[in-house]
Design an enzyme around this catalytic site. Sequence first.
Site, PDB file in Angstrom:
ATOM      1  N   ARG A  97      10.041  88.839 -40.654  1.00  0.00           N
ATOM      2  CA  ARG A  97      11.054  87.972 -41.272  1.00  0.00           C
ATOM      3  C   ARG A  97      10.416  86.974 -42.237  1.00  0.00           C
ATOM      4  O   ARG A  97      10.507  87.105 -43.441  1.00  0.00           O
ATOM      5  CB  ARG A  97      11.847  87.248 -40.172  1.00  0.00           C
ATOM      6  CG  ARG A  97      13.190  86.666 -40.637  1.00  0.00           C
ATOM      7  CD  ARG A  97      13.095  85.384 -41.449  1.00  0.00           C
ATOM      8  NE  ARG A  97      12.500  84.266 -40.747  1.00  0.00           N
ATOM      9  CZ  ARG A  97      12.230  83.104 -41.323  1.00  0.00           C
ATOM     10  NH1 ARG A  97      12.504  82.907 -42.602  1.00  0.00           N
ATOM     11  NH2 ARG A  97      11.648  82.123 -40.642  1.00  0.00           N
ATOM     12  N   ASP A  98       9.710  86.001 -41.700  1.00  0.00           N
ATOM     13  CA  ASP A  98       9.118  84.944 -42.526  1.00  0.00           C
ATOM     14  C   ASP A  98       8.095  85.512 -43.504  1.00  0.00           C
ATOM     15  O   ASP A  98       7.949  85.017 -44.619  1.00  0.00           O
ATOM     16  CB  ASP A  98       8.464  83.906 -41.601  1.00  0.00           C
ATOM     17  CG  ASP A  98       8.132  82.610 -42.313  1.00  0.00           C
ATOM     18  OD1 ASP A  98       8.680  82.371 -43.408  1.00  0.00           O
ATOM     19  OD2 ASP A  98       7.322  81.823 -41.792  1.00  0.00           O
ATOM     20  N   HIS A 107       3.328  76.087 -35.948  1.00  0.00           N
ATOM     21  CA  HIS A 107       3.504  77.085 -37.021  1.00  0.00           C
ATOM     22  C   HIS A 107       2.666  76.590 -38.209  1.00  0.00           C
ATOM     23  O   HIS A 107       3.113  75.751 -38.983  1.00  0.00           O
ATOM     24  CB  HIS A 107       4.985  77.194 -37.373  1.00  0.00           C
ATOM     25  CG  HIS A 107       5.298  78.207 -38.431  1.00  0.00           C
ATOM     26  ND1 HIS A 107       6.181  79.245 -38.215  1.00  0.00           N
ATOM     27  CD2 HIS A 107       4.867  78.349 -39.705  1.00  0.00           C
ATOM     28  CE1 HIS A 107       6.266  79.977 -39.324  1.00  0.00           C
ATOM     29  NE2 HIS A 107       5.485  79.433 -40.241  1.00  0.00           N
ATOM     30  N   HIS A 160       0.320  77.024 -41.656  1.00  0.00           N
ATOM     31  CA  HIS A 160       0.045  77.820 -42.853  1.00  0.00           C
ATOM     32  C   HIS A 160      -1.411  77.616 -43.269  1.00  0.00           C
ATOM     33  O   HIS A 160      -1.996  76.564 -43.002  1.00  0.00           O
ATOM     34  CB  HIS A 160       0.998  77.432 -43.986  1.00  0.00           C
ATOM     35  CG  HIS A 160       2.369  78.028 -43.840  1.00  0.00           C
ATOM     36  ND1 HIS A 160       3.182  78.329 -44.903  1.00  0.00           N
ATOM     37  CD2 HIS A 160       3.070  78.383 -42.736  1.00  0.00           C
ATOM     38  CE1 HIS A 160       4.312  78.850 -44.470  1.00  0.00           C
ATOM     39  NE2 HIS A 160       4.279  78.885 -43.161  1.00  0.00           N
ATOM     40  N   CYS A 207       2.841  80.828 -49.925  1.00  0.00           N
ATOM     41  CA  CYS A 207       3.355  79.457 -49.882  1.00  0.00           C
ATOM     42  C   CYS A 207       4.012  79.173 -51.232  1.00  0.00           C
ATOM     43  O   CYS A 207       3.322  79.106 -52.248  1.00  0.00           O
ATOM     44  CB  CYS A 207       2.226  78.470 -49.637  1.00  0.00           C
ATOM     45  SG  CYS A 207       2.787  76.762 -49.612  1.00  0.00           S
ATOM     46  N   ASN A 237       1.541  81.950 -44.177  1.00  0.00           N
ATOM     47  CA  ASN A 237       1.343  82.056 -42.734  1.00  0.00           C
ATOM     48  C   ASN A 237      -0.080  82.457 -42.368  1.00  0.00           C
ATOM     49  O   ASN A 237      -0.678  83.313 -43.014  1.00  0.00           O
ATOM     50  CB  ASN A 237       2.294  83.113 -42.164  1.00  0.00           C
ATOM     51  CG  ASN A 237       3.738  82.726 -42.296  1.00  0.00           C
ATOM     52  OD1 ASN A 237       4.139  81.681 -41.838  1.00  0.00           O
ATOM     53  ND2 ASN A 237       4.541  83.568 -42.938  1.00  0.00           N
TER      54      ASN A 237
END
Length: 302
Positions: A15-16, A207, A209, A240, A249
Site C-alpha cells: 500500500r504505502d 514508522h 523513513h 519521499c 520507507n
Amino acid sequence: MNLPTQVKIVEVGPRDGLQNEKEDVPAEVKIALVDRLSAAGFANIEAAAFVSPKWVPQMATSRQVMDGIARKPGVIYSALTPNLQGFEAALAARADEVVIFGSASEAFSQRNINCSIAESIARFEPVARAAKEHGIRLRGSISTAFGCPYQGEVPLAAVSDVVARMRDLGCDEIDIADTIGVATPRHAQAVMAAAIAAFPIERLSGHFHDTYGQALANIYASLELGIAIFHSSVAGLGGCPYAKGATGNVATEDVLYMLNGLGIDTGIDLDQVVDAGAYISQFLGRKGASRAGNALLAKRAP
C-alpha cells in the site's frame, strides 16, 4: 540494556510503498506480492487503500487485491480508510483492520487536507464508531511527528496531544511516523517517549523513513525504549515526496537483517522477503532499495 525479545513488523509495501508508483501495477502483481509476504510470515500486511482513485490511482484495484489474496489465518490485512465511504468499501472487502491518519503538524494538516488537526480527527469519529460496531481493528497513523516540510520542528506536546486524541477515538494501535525522514536517534527517543506518555507502549509503533539514512538507527533507539512494533516496506518501496529523489520507507530486508543480528524474534523468513523484494523490483524494472536485500541476492549469484 534489555531490548524487546520479539518485534512485530507491519509490512506496508503493497500500500504505502506502491501508491506513489507512476506506472500502473496490475492487481495480479499486487496479489502475488501480498501472497509472497503472507508466506514469509508477516503478522500484519497493509494491503489496500479505499481512497478516491482520482487522488491515488494506484489504489483503484484495492477491492480486486483484497478479493484475490490467499488469506493466511491469523494475519491482519489492513486497509487505509479516510472516511465512512472508504470504511464501507473496506468492510465489504473483508479488511481485518482499518487505518485512519492524522498529522502532528498543524501546517501539514492545513496544507494537505485543508483543515486543522482537531477537525481532521473529528472527521474520523464516524469511522472509529463504525469500526467498533463491526468489531474491526482500528489503527491510527500520525504523520510528520518528527518534523514537517512546512513548519519544520514539531513540538513534543503536539505529538502527545494527537496520540491522546487517537487514543480517545478507540485506536487499537497507533503509528508514529517520520514522514520526511529527518529524525536522529535522540530525537526519535524524545518523540516516542512523548507518545508513550499518552498511550500504552505495547500498542505503539515506529514508522521511520530513510531519507537521510537514519531509519535503522532510529529503530534501534526506539527498541531501547521498549517499542516492539515497526513499519517497513519490502525492497524499500515508496519514495519521499518532500525530498526529491530521496528514499522513503525503510526497507524490510534491512530491518530484518538488523533484528536477526540482535537475536530478536520476528517470525519472518528473511530469504522469502528477499525473494518478494526481487519479484516486485523486477516487475518495476529497477534495483530494489534494500542494501541487505541486494547484498543477499548478490551472495546467491553463481
